[in-house]
Design a protein around this motif. Structure first.
Motif, mmCIF file in Angstrom:
data_model
loop_
_atom_site.group_PDB
_atom_site.id
_atom_site.type_symbol
_atom_site.label_atom_id
_atom_site.label_comp_id
_atom_site.label_asym_id
_atom_site.label_seq_id
_atom_site.Cartn_x
_atom_site.Cartn_y
_atom_site.Cartn_z
ATOM 1 N N GLY A 150 -2.799 9.877 -3.532
ATOM 2 C CA GLY A 150 -2.247 8.993 -2.514
ATOM 3 C C GLY A 150 -3.304 8.101 -1.893
ATOM 4 O O GLY A 150 -3.081 6.900 -1.692
ATOM 5 N N ALA A 151 -4.449 8.676 -1.607
ATOM 6 C CA ALA A 151 -5.544 7.878 -1.048
ATOM 7 C C ALA A 151 -6.023 6.832 -2.049
ATOM 8 O O ALA A 151 -6.255 5.673 -1.684
ATOM 9 C CB ALA A 151 -6.700 8.790 -0.647
ATOM 10 N N ALA A 152 -6.145 7.238 -3.295
ATOM 11 C CA ALA A 152 -6.583 6.282 -4.326
ATOM 12 C C ALA A 152 -5.560 5.159 -4.493
ATOM 13 O O ALA A 152 -5.934 3.994 -4.617
ATOM 14 C CB ALA A 152 -6.792 7.008 -5.647
ATOM 15 N N GLY A 153 -4.283 5.499 -4.468
ATOM 16 C CA GLY A 153 -3.255 4.478 -4.598
ATOM 17 C C GLY A 153 -3.242 3.509 -3.438
ATOM 18 O O GLY A 153 -3.088 2.298 -3.614
ATOM 19 N N ASP A 189 0.817 -1.219 0.000
ATOM 20 C CA ASP A 189 0.000 0.000 0.000
ATOM 21 C C ASP A 189 0.848 1.266 0.000
ATOM 22 O O ASP A 189 0.488 2.254 -0.631
ATOM 23 C CB ASP A 189 -0.939 0.020 1.209
ATOM 24 C CG ASP A 189 -2.104 -0.938 1.062
ATOM 25 O OD1 ASP A 189 -2.390 -1.354 -0.078
ATOM 26 O OD2 ASP A 189 -2.735 -1.262 2.082
ATOM 27 N N PHE A 190 1.985 1.243 0.693
ATOM 28 C CA PHE A 190 2.841 2.423 0.745
ATOM 29 C C PHE A 190 3.377 2.782 -0.640
ATOM 30 O O PHE A 190 3.360 3.951 -1.029
ATOM 31 C CB PHE A 190 4.002 2.203 1.718
ATOM 32 C CG PHE A 190 4.937 3.381 1.790
ATOM 33 C CD1 PHE A 190 4.567 4.522 2.472
ATOM 34 C CD2 PHE A 190 6.157 3.349 1.147
ATOM 35 C CE1 PHE A 190 5.418 5.614 2.531
ATOM 36 C CE2 PHE A 190 7.013 4.433 1.193
ATOM 37 C CZ PHE A 190 6.646 5.568 1.890
ATOM 38 N N GLU A 191 3.846 1.792 -1.391
ATOM 39 C CA GLU A 191 4.368 2.059 -2.736
ATOM 40 C C GLU A 191 3.272 2.573 -3.651
ATOM 41 O O GLU A 191 3.478 3.514 -4.411
ATOM 42 C CB GLU A 191 4.990 0.794 -3.319
ATOM 43 C CG GLU A 191 6.278 0.384 -2.645
ATOM 44 C CD GLU A 191 6.833 -0.917 -3.178
ATOM 45 O OE1 GLU A 191 6.218 -1.530 -4.093
ATOM 46 O OE2 GLU A 191 7.881 -1.341 -2.678
ATOM 47 N N ARG A 192 2.091 1.960 -3.586
ATOM 48 C CA ARG A 192 0.979 2.413 -4.426
ATOM 49 C C ARG A 192 0.529 3.816 -4.036
ATOM 50 O O ARG A 192 0.199 4.634 -4.888
ATOM 51 C CB ARG A 192 -0.172 1.420 -4.347
ATOM 52 C CG ARG A 192 0.108 0.125 -5.105
ATOM 53 C CD ARG A 192 -1.113 -0.773 -5.144
ATOM 54 N NE ARG A 192 -1.426 -1.343 -3.844
ATOM 55 C CZ ARG A 192 -0.910 -2.462 -3.373
ATOM 56 N NH1 ARG A 192 -0.055 -3.157 -4.102
ATOM 57 N NH2 ARG A 192 -1.251 -2.918 -2.181
ATOM 58 N N ALA A 193 0.551 4.132 -2.737
ATOM 59 C CA ALA A 193 0.182 5.477 -2.283
ATOM 60 C C ALA A 193 1.198 6.513 -2.764
ATOM 61 O O ALA A 193 0.819 7.612 -3.176
ATOM 62 C CB ALA A 193 0.070 5.508 -0.763
ATOM 63 N N ALA A 194 2.476 6.156 -2.727
ATOM 64 C CA ALA A 194 3.518 7.083 -3.183
ATOM 65 C C ALA A 194 3.374 7.371 -4.672
ATOM 66 O O ALA A 194 3.476 8.520 -5.114
ATOM 67 C CB ALA A 194 4.900 6.516 -2.883
ATOM 68 N N VAL A 195 3.125 6.334 -5.454
ATOM 69 C CA VAL A 195 2.940 6.523 -6.897
ATOM 70 C C VAL A 195 1.678 7.343 -7.163
ATOM 71 O O VAL A 195 1.676 8.261 -7.974
ATOM 72 C CB VAL A 195 2.877 5.163 -7.628
ATOM 73 C CG1 VAL A 195 2.460 5.344 -9.075
ATOM 74 C CG2 VAL A 195 4.225 4.472 -7.556
ATOM 75 N N GLY A 196 0.601 7.029 -6.460
ATOM 76 C CA GLY A 196 -0.649 7.782 -6.626
ATOM 77 C C GLY A 196 -0.500 9.244 -6.267
ATOM 78 O O GLY A 196 -1.014 10.120 -6.959
ATOM 79 N N ALA A 197 0.220 9.520 -5.182
ATOM 80 C CA ALA A 197 0.444 10.905 -4.773
ATOM 81 C C ALA A 197 1.278 11.654 -5.805
ATOM 82 O O ALA A 197 0.998 12.810 -6.123
ATOM 83 C CB ALA A 197 1.123 10.952 -3.409
ATOM 84 N N SER A 198 2.284 10.994 -6.338
ATOM 85 C CA SER A 198 3.124 11.618 -7.367
ATOM 86 C C SER A 198 2.314 11.957 -8.601
ATOM 87 O O SER A 198 2.374 13.074 -9.117
ATOM 88 C CB SER A 198 4.272 10.691 -7.770
ATOM 89 O OG SER A 198 4.996 10.284 -6.662
ATOM 90 N N ILE A 199 1.571 10.997 -9.071
ATOM 91 C CA ILE A 199 0.764 11.198 -10.276
ATOM 92 C C ILE A 199 -0.302 12.258 -10.035
ATOM 93 O O ILE A 199 -0.526 13.145 -10.857
ATOM 94 C CB ILE A 199 0.123 9.878 -10.726
ATOM 95 C CG1 ILE A 199 1.198 8.900 -11.157
ATOM 96 C CG2 ILE A 199 -0.867 10.112 -11.858
ATOM 97 C CD1 ILE A 199 0.699 7.496 -11.332
ATOM 98 N N GLY A 200 -0.969 12.177 -8.892
ATOM 99 C CA GLY A 200 -2.017 13.148 -8.585
ATOM 100 C C GLY A 200 -1.488 14.563 -8.466
ATOM 101 O O GLY A 200 -2.082 15.500 -8.986
ATOM 102 N N GLY A 201 -0.360 14.715 -7.800
ATOM 103 C CA GLY A 201 0.225 16.039 -7.627
ATOM 104 C C GLY A 201 0.693 16.659 -8.930
ATOM 105 O O GLY A 201 0.383 17.807 -9.242
ATOM 106 N N VAL A 202 1.419 15.891 -9.705
ATOM 107 C CA VAL A 202 1.932 16.401 -10.979
ATOM 108 C C VAL A 202 0.792 16.635 -11.970
ATOM 109 O O VAL A 202 0.736 17.664 -12.634
ATOM 110 C CB VAL A 202 2.986 15.442 -11.575
ATOM 111 C CG1 VAL A 202 3.371 15.849 -12.982
ATOM 112 C CG2 VAL A 202 4.208 15.392 -10.689
ATOM 113 N N GLY A 203 -0.114 15.694 -12.050
ATOM 114 C CA GLY A 203 -1.239 15.841 -12.978
ATOM 115 C C GLY A 203 -2.094 17.054 -12.651
ATOM 116 O O GLY A 203 -2.502 17.803 -13.541
ATOM 117 N N SER A 204 -2.338 17.270 -11.363
ATOM 118 C CA SER A 204 -3.134 18.421 -10.956
ATOM 119 C C SER A 204 -2.400 19.734 -11.229
ATOM 120 O O SER A 204 -2.998 20.701 -11.697
ATOM 121 C CB SER A 204 -3.475 18.306 -9.471
ATOM 122 O OG SER A 204 -4.296 19.357 -9.068
#
Length: 67
Positions: free
Chosen positions: A55-58, A25-40
């Motif tokens: 991050g929550a979605a990941g 879950d930590f790795e998926r949250a980190a990837v999700g946060a990265s994608i969400g932040g940059v995409g936004s």
């Protein structure tokens, strides 16, 4: 300028989808946060809000059998 943002957003999302196969879950949250932040940020939104949502979605995607 707008088409450059769309292309960059698409590239970030594509890379994120390829890299989203985290082992926990930590790795998926980190990837999700990265994608969400940059995409936004690329689309003119708040990078912090995008990172929180991503991050929550990941972190939760495995719990609902999406990844």
């Amino acid at each position: 300028m707008q088409s450059t943002r769309i292309r960059l957003t698409g590239a970030v999302l594509a890379i994120g989808l390829l890299a989203s196969c985290g082992e926990n879950d930590f790795e998926r949250a980190a990837v999700g946060a990265s994608i969400g932040g940059v995409g936004s940020a690329l689309t003119g939104g708040s990078a912090v809000k995008g990172a929180v949502i991503g991050g929550a979605a990941g972190a939760l995607c495995d719990d609902v059998n999406l990844c």
